[in-house]
Design a protein around this motif. Structure first.
Motif, PDB file in Angstrom:
ATOM      1  N   THR A  32      -4.993   6.508 -10.016  1.00 45.51           N
ATOM      2  CA  THR A  32      -5.921   5.456  -9.614  1.00 45.51           C
ATOM      3  C   THR A  32      -5.303   4.587  -8.533  1.00 45.51           C
TER       4      THR A  32
ATOM      5  N   GLU B 144      -6.545   4.232  -4.701  1.00 43.47           N
ATOM      6  CA  GLU B 144      -6.878   2.941  -4.079  1.00 43.47           C
ATOM      7  C   GLU B 144      -6.096   2.745  -2.777  1.00 43.47           C
ATOM      8  N   ARG B 145      -4.891   3.249  -2.767  1.00 42.45           N
ATOM      9  CA  ARG B 145      -4.056   3.156  -1.567  1.00 42.45           C
ATOM     10  C   ARG B 145      -4.442   4.211  -0.528  1.00 42.45           C
TER      11      ARG B 145
ATOM     12  N   GLN C  89       0.793  -1.225   0.000  1.00 36.64           N
ATOM     13  CA  GLN C  89       0.000   0.000   0.000  1.00 36.64           C
ATOM     14  C   GLN C  89       0.825   1.275   0.000  1.00 36.64           C
TER      15      GLN C  89
END
Lengths: 107, 107
Positions: free
Chosen positions: A58, A62-63, A15
DNA sequence: TAGATATATTCGTATAAGCGAATAAGTGGA
DNA sequence: TCCACTTATTCGCTTATACGAATATATCTA
């Protein structure tokens, strides 16, 4: 803080570390630290193609490292947490000290 | 600290971020943070093959993130600067906060 | 709804990076 | 010098990832 277990390490790597391991992501993060920007603005500033910037954003979204905010047809991105930059700056300082130490050791 | 230029960013990426972007390197760094170890000890502990550990250590040594010290036929490796761990721990805290924030946002 | 603008996604390709097996190289003791 | 031990390197392979071109999607205005 204790030593991380395998699971936490996996998360940390996937992440955060992996995102920071890409130089274009670092550029994007610093650019967003200066000010929130939309995709094309980032693409122009950093001289990266629009699809590439969008894909990186993106992933960063998402992280949860950046936040997207739609404003009309455009999407403004901004940093989710300035500590990402603090981490990067810490590394820069570390890098400088390492270089200095090397120079001293050679003289 | 100001925004880094292209050159500094390149260095930062090549010398530190890229190393931290590999999960096995992170494992090695934490293992060396616990205590200095030789190559086979790391390989056994982390269940990574000896050549792989050695290759990672070579990279980390070139980046001046670890220091090698020969003791007889063995080579003891230790961290060059504990701030690498501080950086990683900072990321872990960041990761936790991000998750917490997400959980809160969903409730 | 048509057109303009901005962003996201798909696709095929090219590049990079890690991996283990095998081997080489370095070190100290007998 | 020979041997045992430890580490480093080479090799071919596999996997992962980034990239741009083209295209699809989304939003707003008229």
């Amino acid at each position: 803080m204790s030593i991380p277990g395998t699971d936490e390490l996996q998360l940390l790597h996937e992440q955060i570390c992996q995102a920071i391991g890409d130089i274009k992501c670092i550029q994007i993060l610093y650019a967003l630290y200066e000010q929130p920007r939309q995709v094309t603005a980032l693409a122009d500033l950093l001289e990266i193609s629009q699809p590439t910037v969008s894909r990186h954003l993106t992933v960063l979204r998402e992280r949860a490292l950046v936040i997207a905010e739609r404003r009309g047809p455009a999407v403004i991105y901004h940093l989710a947490d300035a500590r990402v930059i603090a981490v990067l700056n810490m590394m820069r300082q570390l890098l400088r000290d390492i270089h200095e130490r090397r120079a001293t050791a050679l003289s």
